[in-house]
Scaffold this motif. Structure first.
Motif, short mmCIF file in Angstrom:
data_model
loop_
_atom_site.label_atom_id
_atom_site.label_comp_id
_atom_site.label_asym_id
_atom_site.label_seq_id
_atom_site.Cartn_x
_atom_site.Cartn_y
_atom_site.Cartn_z
N ALA A 32 0.83 -1.21 0.00
CA ALA A 32 0.00 0.00 0.00
C ALA A 32 0.86 1.26 0.00
N SER A 33 1.98 1.23 0.72
CA SER A 33 2.77 2.46 0.83
C SER A 33 3.82 2.59 -0.28
N LYS A 34 4.41 1.47 -0.69
CA LYS A 34 5.55 1.57 -1.62
C LYS A 34 5.21 1.22 -3.07
N LEU A 35 4.15 0.48 -3.28
CA LEU A 35 3.88 0.02 -4.65
C LEU A 35 2.63 0.66 -5.24
N ASP A 52 15.33 -1.81 -6.91
CA ASP A 52 14.94 -1.23 -5.61
C ASP A 52 13.84 -2.09 -4.98
N ILE A 53 12.88 -2.47 -5.80
CA ILE A 53 11.76 -3.28 -5.27
C ILE A 53 12.29 -4.63 -4.77
N ALA A 54 13.20 -5.21 -5.53
CA ALA A 54 13.74 -6.53 -5.13
C ALA A 54 14.42 -6.43 -3.76
N ARG A 55 15.18 -5.35 -3.55
CA ARG A 55 15.85 -5.21 -2.24
C ARG A 55 14.82 -5.08 -1.11
N GLU A 56 13.77 -4.31 -1.38
CA GLU A 56 12.75 -4.14 -0.34
C GLU A 56 12.03 -5.46 -0.08
N LEU A 57 11.74 -6.19 -1.16
CA LEU A 57 11.07 -7.49 -0.99
C LEU A 57 11.99 -8.47 -0.27
N GLY A 58 13.29 -8.37 -0.56
CA GLY A 58 14.27 -9.20 0.15
C GLY A 58 14.24 -8.90 1.64
N GLY A 59 14.17 -7.61 1.96
CA GLY A 59 14.11 -7.20 3.37
C GLY A 59 12.86 -7.73 4.07
N LEU A 60 11.79 -7.86 3.29
CA LEU A 60 10.53 -8.38 3.85
C LEU A 60 10.54 -9.90 3.97
N ARG A 95 4.09 -9.50 -8.60
CA ARG A 95 4.07 -10.92 -8.19
C ARG A 95 4.92 -11.76 -9.13
N SER A 96 4.94 -11.39 -10.41
CA SER A 96 5.77 -12.14 -11.36
C SER A 96 7.26 -12.04 -10.99
N LEU A 97 7.66 -10.84 -10.58
CA LEU A 97 9.06 -10.65 -10.16
C LEU A 97 9.40 -11.62 -9.04
N VAL A 98 8.49 -11.71 -8.08
CA VAL A 98 8.70 -12.57 -6.91
C VAL A 98 8.64 -14.05 -7.29
N MET A 125 20.41 -13.60 -3.77
CA MET A 125 19.07 -13.55 -4.38
C MET A 125 17.99 -13.38 -3.31
N ALA A 126 18.16 -14.02 -2.17
CA ALA A 126 17.18 -13.87 -1.08
C ALA A 126 17.13 -12.43 -0.59
N ALA A 127 18.30 -11.77 -0.62
CA ALA A 127 18.37 -10.38 -0.16
C ALA A 127 17.90 -9.40 -1.24
N GLY A 128 17.67 -9.90 -2.45
CA GLY A 128 17.28 -9.00 -3.55
C GLY A 128 18.48 -8.26 -4.13
N GLU A 129 19.69 -8.71 -3.79
CA GLU A 129 20.90 -8.06 -4.33
C GLU A 129 21.21 -8.59 -5.73
N ALA A 130 20.79 -9.82 -5.98
CA ALA A 130 20.98 -10.40 -7.32
C ALA A 130 19.61 -10.83 -7.82
N ILE A 131 19.37 -10.59 -9.12
CA ILE A 131 18.08 -10.95 -9.71
C ILE A 131 18.27 -12.14 -10.65
#
Ligand code: FAD
Length: 394
Positions: A32-35, A52-60, A95-98, A125-131
């Motif tokens: 809701a806030s970031k996407l 950027d989104i991958a890193r945030e998703l990794g953090g989550l 969701r496709s990215l994930v 990859m888990a951290a979203g640093e590599a795609i």
């Protein structure tokens, strides 16, 4: 964030435990806030700040969410499904990215890879640093990947990869590609093997596919392999034949069973909200019987789709989920979601065709979701085969 009474109609939260609700809510808040505030622009401009989104998703903890070890979050399949649902309520592209990162690329390395491959790629990859991306489909082989022409030939200890993959999500932004290719290895049915290909390897290129009318907030690419030389260690040692990619596809399909219901829920919530405020013939559109019968019928499908997804989630966490059950869920969720998106569009009238509302965006996205990870027809044939014992693919 939208709040609606829709989930209450089916008392859906009563089927979740406190941890699952907490994970679901944290993803919903993040979305809701970031996407959500940006998604219409990203879709219109056909771009996604994926890194950027991958890193945030990794953090989550949303990347490789139900994989264990190697820096992966090790959560339940149910939590992964709920995460997909909340992300796809914003956009199928997110969701496709994930899905591609976690269920296709990371899962393949985690399930079929060597210790060296796992240690090299999974924590980043888990951290979203590599795609990552996953290359199975080719220009001439989609539903029938066994015909693939991409091949890897032995040259001394090395492998030399040639061929073309098509429609590859994350392709142009990936650091690593999991690529499926024919080999002459006799130990593998059809000779198909998987390779972990760093995308900076000479001979690799990934031109982006443009002019898409669906999944615009998602990168889709061609992968071209022109004498890509790989060390022997690049092959996934434990994946033999199509079982390798098909197992990974089962994982991603599982996420879609939940995800597509997120898109459907979002459409229905938007349509209800719109109908409540839109005045036609001097009263709110929501007050007409035709509107209410549409809304009620759609709510039933959204509710039933959630119940099926939750049930399959529990089966998966118990290790009991079968490929036919995955096909059942994928077929139901995507087919109902796209029907709901189109029906909601009618409630929004002309406003429904704009990006001011999420409905046409979801509807267009769902055209891809209906097709990828096995088309609806392919899942019908899978279910038909299970029920009749007759194979109707050929
Ligand atoms: P085809 O296989 O040519 O099918 C065309 C039609 O024929 C469909 O209606 C199909 O159901 C029907 N059909 C096929 N076989 C039969 C049969 N035996 N009986 C009856 N009907 C049949 N692939 C990847 O490998 N990695 C990715 O990351 C990826 N991302 C994608 C992203 C997007 C946006 C899209 C659109 C696709 C992506 N794909 C990806 C490809 C996707 O998996 C394929 O498009 C899908 O498998 C269908 O293949 P096709 O498009 O070649 O259609």
């Amino acid at each position: 964030s939208r709040t609606s009474t829709l989930p209450q109609l089916f008392a859906l939260d009563s089927l979740l435990d406190a941890d699952e609700i907490a994970i679901r809510d944290s993803v919903r808040d993040f979305a809701a806030s970031k996407l959500r505030p940006h998604i219409a622009d990203w879709f219109e401009e056909a771009r996604l700040p994926a890194r950027d989104i991958a890193r945030e998703l990794g953090g989550l903890g949303a990347l490789g969410m139900h994989l264990e070890g190697y820096g992966c979050p090790g959560m339940s399949a149910m939590s992964y499904g709920l995460t997909c649902l909340e992300l796809e309520a914003v956009d199928s592209g997110i969701r496709s990215l994930v899905s591609v990162q976690g269920s296709l690329a990371m899962f393949s390395i985690h399930h079929w890879g060597s210790e060296e491959q796992k240690n090299e790629w999974l924590p980043r990859m888990a951290a979203g640093e590599a795609i990552g991306c996953f290359g199975l489909t080719e220009p001439d082989f989609g539903s029938n990947p066994s015909g693939m022409r991409t091949h890897a030939k032995r040259d001394g200890d090395d492998w030399v990869l040639n061929g073309t993959k098509m429609w590859i999500t994350n392709g142009s932004i990936a650091d690593v590609a999991v690529v499926w290719a024919q080999t002459d290895l006799a130990d593998s049915p059809g000779g198909i093997r998987g390779f972990v290909v760093p995308t900076d390897t000479p001979g690799f290129s990934a031109p982006e596919i443009t002019k898409k009318m669906s999944l615009r907030a998602s990168v889709t690419s061609e992968l071209v392999f022109d004498d890509v030389r790989l060390p022997a260690s690049a092959m996934l040692p434990k994946a033999e034949g199509l079982r390798g990619p098909l197992t990974a596809l089962g994982e991603a399909r599982f996420g879609i069973i939940f995800g597509a219901m997120g898109a459907a829920r979002d459409c229905l919530e938007a349509a209800i909200e719109y109908a409540q405020s839109r005045q036609v013939f001097d009263k709110p559109l929501a007050g007409y019987q035709t509107t209410q019968t549409k809304i009620a019928d759609m709510a039933l499908e959204v509710g039933k789709g959630h119940l099926l997804a939750y049930h399959l989630g529990r089966l998966k966490d118990r290790g009991e989920l079968t490929p036919e059950q995955v096909s059942t869920g994928k077929l139901n969720s995507t087919r109902e979601a796209i029907a709901i998106a189109r029906e909601c569009r009618t409630i929004l009238g002309a406003n429904g065709i704009t990006l001011e509302y999420p409905v046409i965006r979801h509807a267009n996205n769902l055209e891809s979701v209906l097709t990828y990870e096995g088309t609806s027809e392919v899942h019908q044939l899978t279910i038909g085969r299970a029920l009749t014992g007759s194979e109707a693919f050929r």
